[in-house]
Design an enzyme around this catalytic site. Structure first.
Site, PDB file in Angstrom:
ATOM      1  N   ARG A   1      74.131 -21.796  -6.166  1.00 29.19           N
ATOM      2  CA  ARG A   1      75.753 -22.116  -6.185  1.00 29.19           C
ATOM      3  C   ARG A   1      76.434 -20.915  -7.188  1.00 29.19           C
ATOM      4  O   ARG A   1      77.597 -20.721  -6.954  1.00 29.19           O
ATOM      5  CB  ARG A   1      75.967 -23.495  -6.928  1.00 29.19           C
ATOM      6  CG  ARG A   1      77.323 -23.578  -7.337  1.00 29.19           C
ATOM      7  CD  ARG A   1      77.567 -25.219  -7.695  1.00 29.19           C
ATOM      8  NE  ARG A   1      76.774 -25.660  -8.664  1.00 29.19           N
ATOM      9  CZ  ARG A   1      77.008 -25.360 -10.289  1.00 29.19           C
ATOM     10  NH1 ARG A   1      78.031 -24.391 -10.452  1.00 29.19           N
ATOM     11  NH2 ARG A   1      76.190 -25.535 -11.034  1.00 29.19           N
TER      12      ARG A   1
ATOM     13  N   TYR B   1     100.543 -18.176   6.124  1.00 30.39           N
ATOM     14  CA  TYR B   1      99.812 -19.347   6.817  1.00 30.39           C
ATOM     15  C   TYR B   1      99.921 -20.729   6.407  1.00 30.39           C
ATOM     16  O   TYR B   1      99.932 -20.838   5.367  1.00 30.39           O
ATOM     17  CB  TYR B   1      98.505 -18.953   6.758  1.00 30.39           C
ATOM     18  CG  TYR B   1      97.184 -19.818   7.434  1.00 30.39           C
ATOM     19  CD1 TYR B   1      97.417 -20.437   8.557  1.00 30.39           C
ATOM     20  CD2 TYR B   1      96.320 -20.522   6.578  1.00 30.39           C
ATOM     21  CE1 TYR B   1      96.402 -21.244   9.179  1.00 30.39           C
ATOM     22  CE2 TYR B   1      95.176 -21.372   7.053  1.00 30.39           C
ATOM     23  CZ  TYR B   1      95.424 -21.690   8.275  1.00 30.39           C
ATOM     24  OH  TYR B   1      94.490 -22.579   8.841  1.00 30.39           O
TER      25      TYR B   1
ATOM     26  N   ASP C   1      96.192 -11.232   1.806  1.00 27.93           N
ATOM     27  CA  ASP C   1      95.323 -11.705   2.868  1.00 27.93           C
ATOM     28  C   ASP C   1      95.157 -10.539   4.016  1.00 27.93           C
ATOM     29  O   ASP C   1      96.243 -10.488   4.825  1.00 27.93           O
ATOM     30  CB  ASP C   1      95.613 -13.127   3.509  1.00 27.93           C
ATOM     31  CG  ASP C   1      94.741 -13.671   4.308  1.00 27.93           C
ATOM     32  OD1 ASP C   1      93.980 -12.986   5.214  1.00 27.93           O
ATOM     33  OD2 ASP C   1      94.827 -14.993   4.413  1.00 27.93           O
TER      34      ASP C   1
ATOM     35  N   LYS D   1      86.853 -15.279  10.917  1.00 29.19           N
ATOM     36  CA  LYS D   1      87.549 -14.703  12.227  1.00 29.19           C
ATOM     37  C   LYS D   1      86.911 -13.421  12.538  1.00 29.19           C
ATOM     38  O   LYS D   1      85.893 -13.275  13.112  1.00 29.19           O
ATOM     39  CB  LYS D   1      88.999 -14.560  11.673  1.00 29.19           C
ATOM     40  CG  LYS D   1      89.674 -15.634  10.986  1.00 29.19           C
ATOM     41  CD  LYS D   1      89.690 -17.076  11.781  1.00 29.19           C
ATOM     42  CE  LYS D   1      90.356 -18.276  11.511  1.00 29.19           C
ATOM     43  NZ  LYS D   1      90.176 -18.732  10.096  1.00 29.19           N
TER      44      LYS D   1
END
Length: 417
Positions: A74, A128, A201, A226
């Site tokens: 983690r 977005y 972004d 993506k």
């Protein structure tokens, strides 16, 4: 300058995507192996959840200095770090922090900028949909105030930034779904003038097409699900950042637990190898599809910065050089509504209706029903997302096949269109 000659870190982009993130190789020197033992060409995958130490003191040091040793997945891991740092290298930034999804990366970047109760963030109004909702719900509930502005209105954007002096500014290089191009130079200068953390972004263009750090960005966010992954089989996010912001980002990653799996990181490294090859084909296909749709009688408008009549064509040409204009586009059905958009989506035979983008497959999506369904109809209309808008993510198929498929789907619309 063509894509193969585009230099980052002294090597062509095409070279770096092939060799970054390998265990060994020309860009990743390591200690030599004993004579007779070969070196792996492909990177390995470390799946361990935890790491053991010879002494309790050594484990204590690992907890005290998590950037210098691995102790728990983690916190960090070899494969996930290899992937995130490879993306950061391509972006020209000091380091990368991996996350389990693009939205986890967006959230972490905003928190890593130090946003808290009483702070202000300025964001594009057509950001977005999930990011828009994150700002308006989760962060608003924590006392963070968001000012939305049309980043295409540079004067209004600069004026707002100068007036509210936000702690952070969030932009998308190319917006989703209307593929509007942000003037990163102007926004970066405004951010610098007031000391704001500038977050961009860069999912749509990828560092092949644009590197926001060259325009003043402090952090660059990717939904690596993506284009970087590119094959529709992994989910990941990365925040690339300047060195001074990395400790805060790593703390957010460690405490929120938005951990990237080593397998998805390994798939991301594999995706990087063919990133430029895929994008060159996808960009060429997108231009052909956009041109064909612009000539179709049942299409009212095509949103694609590669078209000469697009309002941001000159800006995109200046920012992207001769490498292309991206593989995302959107089009509006003439006099179209939700039933018309769904009719077209249902009629597609090759292009796949799916709520993602950037894959080798061409994909179609109805923003009003998917990415921006969390906005009210009034909010969608304000930013130009109508009920007849369809977003396309163009893949690597034959361009003529894609055009034929879209034409036959549009031909199913009644004659009133």
């Amino acid at each position: 300058m063509n894509g193969n000659d585009q230099k980052t870190g002294g090597r062509a982009f095409a070279t770096r995507v092939v060799h970054l993130g390998r265990d060994t190789g020309p860009l990743n020197p390591t200690a030599t192996r004993p004579d007779g033992q070969g070196r792996p060409v492909a990177p390995g995958m470390q799946l361990a959840t935890s790491f053991s130490f010879g002494t309790a003191d050594a484990l204590d040091d690992a907890f005290e200095h998590p950037d210098e040793a691995y102790c728990y997945a983690r916190i960090s891991g070899p494969t996930t770090d290899q992937f995130a740092n490879a993306v950061a290298d391509l972006e020209g930034l000091d380091g990368g922090v991996p996350f389990g999804s693009g939205m986890a990366a967006v959230h972490a970047a905003l928190l890593g900028a130090g946003l808290g109760a009483g702070d202000t963030v300025v964001s594009s109004q057509d950001v977005y949909g999930a990011t828009h909702t994150l700002l308006g719900t989760v962060l608003a509930g924590q006392g963070v105030r968001t000012h939305l502005v049309d980043f295409q209105d540079v004067e209004a954007t600069q004026s707002l930034i100068a007036r509210v002096r936000p702690k952070a500014i969030f932009a998308e290089t190319v917006s989703n779904p209307l593929v509007r191009v942000a003037d990163l130079t102007a926004i970066g200068e405004a951010a610098q003038s007031v000391g704001s953390v500038f977050i961009v972004d860069n999912t749509f263009p990828t560092p092949y097409l644009c590197r926001p750090a060259e325009f003043g960005a402090h952090m660059v966010v990717h939904s690596a699900t993506k284009y970087i992954g590119g094959h529709g089989d992994m989910t990941a996010g990365v925040v690339a950042a300047r060195a001074d912001l990395l400790p805060a980002l790593r703390l957010v990653a460690r405490l929120t637990g938005a951990t990237l799996s080593p397998f998805d990181a390994w798939l991301g490294l594999r995706g990087l190898r063919t990133l430029e090859l895929r994008l060159v084909r996808q960009f060429a296909n997108a231009m052909a599809v956009a041109t064909a749709l612009a000539a179709h009688p049942k299409v009212a408008r095509v949103h694609y910065p590669g078209l000469p009549d697009h309002p941001h064509h000159a800006l995109a040409s200046s920012m992207f050089g001769d490498r292309g204009f991206g593989a995302m586009l959107a089009f509006e059905i003439r006099n179209g509504g939700v039933p018309d958009a769904r009719l077209v989506l249902d009629a597609l035979r090759l292009v796949l209706p799916a709520p993602t983008l950037g894959d080798v497959y061409s994909l179609a999506m109805h923003p009003a029903s998917a990415s921006h369904r969390g906005l009210t109809p009034e909010d969608r209309a304000k930013i130009g997302i109508g009920d007849g808008l369809i977003r396309l993510s163009i893949g690597i198929e034959g361009a003529s096949d894609l055009i034929d498929d879209l034409r036959q789907a549009l031909d199913q619309l009644p004659s009133r269109h």
